[in-house]
Motif scaffolding. Structure first.
Motif, PDB file in Angstrom:
ATOM      1  N   ALA A 129       0.835  -1.208   0.000  1.00 53.30           N
ATOM      2  CA  ALA A 129       0.000   0.000   0.000  1.00 53.30           C
ATOM      3  C   ALA A 129       0.869   1.259   0.000  1.00 53.30           C
ATOM      4  N   GLY A 130       1.933   1.249   0.790  1.00 50.46           N
ATOM      5  CA  GLY A 130       2.811   2.413   0.838  1.00 50.46           C
ATOM      6  C   GLY A 130       3.564   2.625  -0.459  1.00 50.46           C
ATOM      7  N   LEU A 131       4.030   1.541  -1.066  1.00 47.83           N
ATOM      8  CA  LEU A 131       4.746   1.650  -2.333  1.00 47.83           C
ATOM      9  C   LEU A 131       3.823   2.189  -3.425  1.00 47.83           C
ATOM     10  N   ARG A 132       2.594   1.726  -3.438  1.00 49.43           N
ATOM     11  CA  ARG A 132       1.629   2.217  -4.428  1.00 49.43           C
ATOM     12  C   ARG A 132       1.426   3.721  -4.269  1.00 49.43           C
ATOM     13  N   ARG A 133       1.256   4.182  -3.025  1.00 47.28           N
ATOM     14  CA  ARG A 133       1.067   5.612  -2.775  1.00 47.28           C
ATOM     15  C   ARG A 133       2.302   6.407  -3.172  1.00 47.28           C
ATOM     16  N   ARG A 134       3.491   5.855  -2.856  1.00 48.79           N
ATOM     17  CA  ARG A 134       4.737   6.548  -3.188  1.00 48.79           C
ATOM     18  C   ARG A 134       4.909   6.708  -4.695  1.00 48.79           C
TER      19      ARG A 134
END
Length: 228
Positions: free
Chosen positions: A87-92
């Motif tokens: 989820a964090g990588l997608r947002r980044r």
């Protein structure tokens, strides 16, 4: 002055919070490496002395109950933490990738696929760990053989991490959505993991996939200047 301090504090807090997903990825990578190593240590089904002898494999597995417990805990930690990292990588990536790019979603879905493989790969652990620890438990030797192969194969299906790595590489090198050095690392480790996962040597992806997650996540923690 107080306003300036408050603003500075807010920015620092935001930065710290935004890096939690990356720290989670580091832990996921470490847990994945430990889980794969623990899986390798449960070797009764592969040992020359017991290979092909179901009763001997069952007896051998009883000596590996602590290893199975370590394997379960570490691989399940990786399974859970990968969801947060995805989820964090997608947002980044979405913060700097083209608005209509599918790369952030592909990168996240690859990690989710890996997480599912870890979940399924550990699915029989509780059933067998307790039964193997009980000398009086009635276990069919052939079932123990299946379990030995199960934990020696399914948790090694890290091909999804290879998908993530290649998507991240394209996003970083073509669209500058991440630091270029992270893109090159993702290209090498991700491409290797993907090729291994597609090939008949698919379980070898379990050797490179966790390392990919660990190195990339560490890169976002300590080598990424973005505050996203």
């Amino acid at each position: 002055m107080s306003t300036s301090l408050a603003t500075g504090t807010t920015q620092e807090t935001t930065t710290a919070v935004s890096r939690v997903w990356a720290y989670t990825g580091v832990l996921a990578g470490l847990a994945g490496v430990a889980g794969i190593q623990a899986s390798m240590s449960v070797s009764a089904v592969y040992d020359e002395e017991t290979q092909g002898d179901a009763a001997a494999i069952l007896a051998g597995l009883r000596d590996f109950v602590p290893n199975i417990v370590v394997f379960h805990v570490t691989m399940m930690l990786a399974t859970v933490l990968l969801v947060v990292f995805a989820a964090g990588l997608r947002r980044r990536l979405r913060a700097q990738a083209p608005a209509d790019s599918v790369l952030p979603d592909v990168a996240a879905f690859g990690l989710l696929l890996t997480s599912v493989a870890g979940l399924i790969g550990t699915g029989l652990n509780t059933e067998f760990a307790f039964a193997l620890a009980d000398d009086e438990a009635a276990l069919v030797p052939e079932a123990a053989v299946v379990f030995g192969h199960w934990i020696g194969t399914l948790p090694w299906l890290w091909v999804g991490a290879g998908i993530t790595g290649t998507a991240l590489a394209v996003a970083a090198l073509r669209h500058a959505a991440a630091p270029r050095w992270i893109g090159w690392v993702a290209a090498v480790l991700g491409g290797l993991t993907l090729l291994l996962g597609i090939s008949p040597l698919q379980y070898m992806a379990g050797m490179t996939g966790p390392v990919l997650v660990l190195v990339v996540a560490a890169g976002f923690v300590w080598g990424d200047r973005s505050r996203t």
